[in-house]
Motif scaffolding. Structure first.
Motif, PDB file in Angstrom:
ATOM      1  N   SER A  11       3.993  24.382   1.412  1.00 10.92           N
ATOM      2  CA  SER A  11       4.165  25.798   1.732  1.00 10.92           C
ATOM      3  C   SER A  11       5.628  26.243   1.610  1.00 10.92           C
ATOM      4  O   SER A  11       5.893  27.434   1.461  1.00 10.92           O
ATOM      5  CB  SER A  11       3.660  26.080   3.144  1.00 10.92           C
ATOM      6  OG  SER A  11       4.390  25.299   4.096  1.00 10.92           O
ATOM      7  N   GLY A  25       9.080  32.189   1.981  1.00 15.25           N
ATOM      8  CA  GLY A  25       8.957  33.272   2.946  1.00 15.25           C
ATOM      9  C   GLY A  25       8.110  34.451   2.492  1.00 15.25           C
ATOM     10  O   GLY A  25       8.134  35.508   3.117  1.00 15.25           O
ATOM     11  N   GLU A  26       7.345  34.293   1.430  1.00 17.45           N
ATOM     12  CA  GLU A  26       6.541  35.391   0.890  1.00 17.45           C
ATOM     13  C   GLU A  26       5.143  35.475   1.494  1.00 17.45           C
ATOM     14  O   GLU A  26       4.400  36.403   1.192  1.00 17.45           O
ATOM     15  CB  GLU A  26       6.407  35.250  -0.632  1.00 17.45           C
ATOM     16  CG  GLU A  26       7.716  35.385  -1.372  1.00 17.45           C
ATOM     17  CD  GLU A  26       8.304  36.795  -1.284  1.00 17.45           C
ATOM     18  OE1 GLU A  26       7.525  37.762  -1.347  1.00 17.45           O
ATOM     19  OE2 GLU A  26       9.523  36.906  -1.124  1.00 17.45           O
ATOM     20  N   VAL A  27       4.781  34.513   2.333  1.00 24.64           N
ATOM     21  CA  VAL A  27       3.440  34.470   2.920  1.00 24.64           C
ATOM     22  C   VAL A  27       3.573  34.487   4.440  1.00 24.64           C
ATOM     23  O   VAL A  27       4.403  33.781   5.011  1.00 24.64           O
ATOM     24  CB  VAL A  27       2.690  33.195   2.458  1.00 24.64           C
ATOM     25  CG1 VAL A  27       1.334  33.086   3.137  1.00 24.64           C
ATOM     26  CG2 VAL A  27       2.532  33.179   0.947  1.00 24.64           C
ATOM     27  N   ALA A  28       2.737  35.291   5.099  1.00 16.56           N
ATOM     28  CA  ALA A  28       2.723  35.354   6.565  1.00 16.56           C
ATOM     29  C   ALA A  28       1.705  34.331   7.083  1.00 16.56           C
ATOM     30  O   ALA A  28       0.497  34.561   7.030  1.00 16.56           O
ATOM     31  CB  ALA A  28       2.349  36.755   7.024  1.00 16.56           C
ATOM     32  N   PHE A  29       2.200  33.206   7.556  1.00 21.45           N
ATOM     33  CA  PHE A  29       1.318  32.134   8.026  1.00 21.45           C
ATOM     34  C   PHE A  29       0.852  32.382   9.451  1.00 21.45           C
ATOM     35  O   PHE A  29       1.591  32.922  10.270  1.00 21.45           O
ATOM     36  CB  PHE A  29       2.044  30.784   7.944  1.00 21.45           C
ATOM     37  CG  PHE A  29       2.344  30.365   6.541  1.00 21.45           C
ATOM     38  CD1 PHE A  29       1.335  29.929   5.715  1.00 21.45           C
ATOM     39  CD2 PHE A  29       3.635  30.434   6.036  1.00 21.45           C
ATOM     40  CE1 PHE A  29       1.592  29.549   4.402  1.00 21.45           C
ATOM     41  CE2 PHE A  29       3.909  30.062   4.743  1.00 21.45           C
ATOM     42  CZ  PHE A  29       2.890  29.623   3.914  1.00 21.45           C
ATOM     43  N   SER A  30      -0.372  31.953   9.748  1.00 25.55           N
ATOM     44  CA  SER A  30      -0.908  32.044  11.107  1.00 25.55           C
ATOM     45  C   SER A  30      -0.621  30.769  11.898  1.00 25.55           C
ATOM     46  O   SER A  30      -0.521  30.808  13.121  1.00 25.55           O
ATOM     47  CB  SER A  30      -2.415  32.304  11.076  1.00 25.55           C
ATOM     48  OG  SER A  30      -3.088  31.252  10.403  1.00 25.55           O
ATOM     49  N   TYR A  84       1.355  26.611  11.541  1.00 24.24           N
ATOM     50  CA  TYR A  84       2.139  25.599  10.830  1.00 24.24           C
ATOM     51  C   TYR A  84       1.637  24.235  11.278  1.00 24.24           C
ATOM     52  O   TYR A  84       1.453  24.003  12.478  1.00 24.24           O
ATOM     53  CB  TYR A  84       3.631  25.727  11.155  1.00 24.24           C
ATOM     54  CG  TYR A  84       4.228  27.002  10.622  1.00 24.24           C
ATOM     55  CD1 TYR A  84       4.721  27.061   9.324  1.00 24.24           C
ATOM     56  CD2 TYR A  84       4.266  28.146  11.396  1.00 24.24           C
ATOM     57  CE1 TYR A  84       5.250  28.230   8.818  1.00 24.24           C
ATOM     58  CE2 TYR A  84       4.789  29.325  10.899  1.00 24.24           C
ATOM     59  CZ  TYR A  84       5.279  29.363   9.615  1.00 24.24           C
ATOM     60  OH  TYR A  84       5.796  30.523   9.114  1.00 24.24           O
ATOM     61  N   THR A 118       6.704  28.814  -1.011  1.00 29.68           N
ATOM     62  CA  THR A 118       6.384  30.244  -0.967  1.00 29.68           C
ATOM     63  C   THR A 118       7.613  31.076  -0.635  1.00 29.68           C
ATOM     64  O   THR A 118       7.556  32.300  -0.693  1.00 29.68           O
ATOM     65  CB  THR A 118       5.285  30.547   0.070  1.00 29.68           C
ATOM     66  OG1 THR A 118       5.773  30.233   1.365  1.00 29.68           O
ATOM     67  CG2 THR A 118       4.010  29.812  -0.245  1.00 29.68           C
ATOM     68  N   ALA A 160       1.825  30.605  14.698  1.00 29.85           N
ATOM     69  CA  ALA A 160       2.999  31.382  14.259  1.00 29.85           C
ATOM     70  C   ALA A 160       3.254  32.535  15.204  1.00 29.85           C
ATOM     71  O   ALA A 160       2.391  33.008  15.885  1.00 29.85           O
ATOM     72  CB  ALA A 160       2.781  31.881  12.844  1.00 29.85           C
TER      73      ALA A 160
END
Length: 160
Positions: free
Chosen positions: A128, A133-138, A140, A131, A160
């Protein structure tokens, strides 16, 4: 089996720490890593975007294998290193990404990542970090090897 205490009682894995936002597991085998994945499948919600962090051979795909089993997958679950994404027709659908070979986050969106986000499934993303910082993860999921035991892993799942 989706109760954390049942997994612990059955010896599927050990819990080292637990808080409202994170749980740290100790796994002493690949099977136990899969069991943590299976447990997490009972906790994750539709639309979850899960980021994996961990080196080559840490156990990311083993975790996803257990997760897929927890969602009802009966077939073989493998790393999508060359295909970038594997889809599993579970409920909800599971989209397993491996971004190791991508040069930038732009490439992820070029392959239609946005389309996967609209399908009501769960996205699990190995490598990951690619990415940028281009994806908003729920969530980790950090998987680390234990120095004195080549089969043991510390797995930390953080909201997150």
């Amino acid at each position: 089996m989706n109760n954390l205490n049942e997994y612990i009682k059955d010896g599927k894995f050990s819990v080292l720490e637990k808080s409202d936002t994170a749980t740290k597991f100790l796994c002493r085998s690949e099977a136990q890593t899969e069991s943590v994945g299976e447990f997490f499948a009972s906790e994750a919600e539709r639309g979850a975007i899960v980021a994996f962090r961990g080196g080559m051979g840490a156990g990311k795909t083993a975790f996803v294998r257990g997760f897929a089993r927890g969602l009802g997958e009966k077939g073989r679950v493998t790393s999508p290193t060359y295909t970038i994404v594997n889809e599993y027709l579970t409920t909800p659908p599971l989209f397993h990404f491996d971004l190791y070979r991508l040069e930038s986050a732009d490439e992820l969106f070029e392959i239609g990542f946005d389309d996967y986000l609209t399908r009501g499934g769960i996205c699990m993303i190995e490598w990951s970090e690619n990415t940028e910082g281009e994806v908003a993860f729920s969530h980790y999921i950090d998987i680390k090897r234990v120095e004195d035991d080549e089969n043991a892993r510390i797995i930390t799942i953080t909201k997150a």
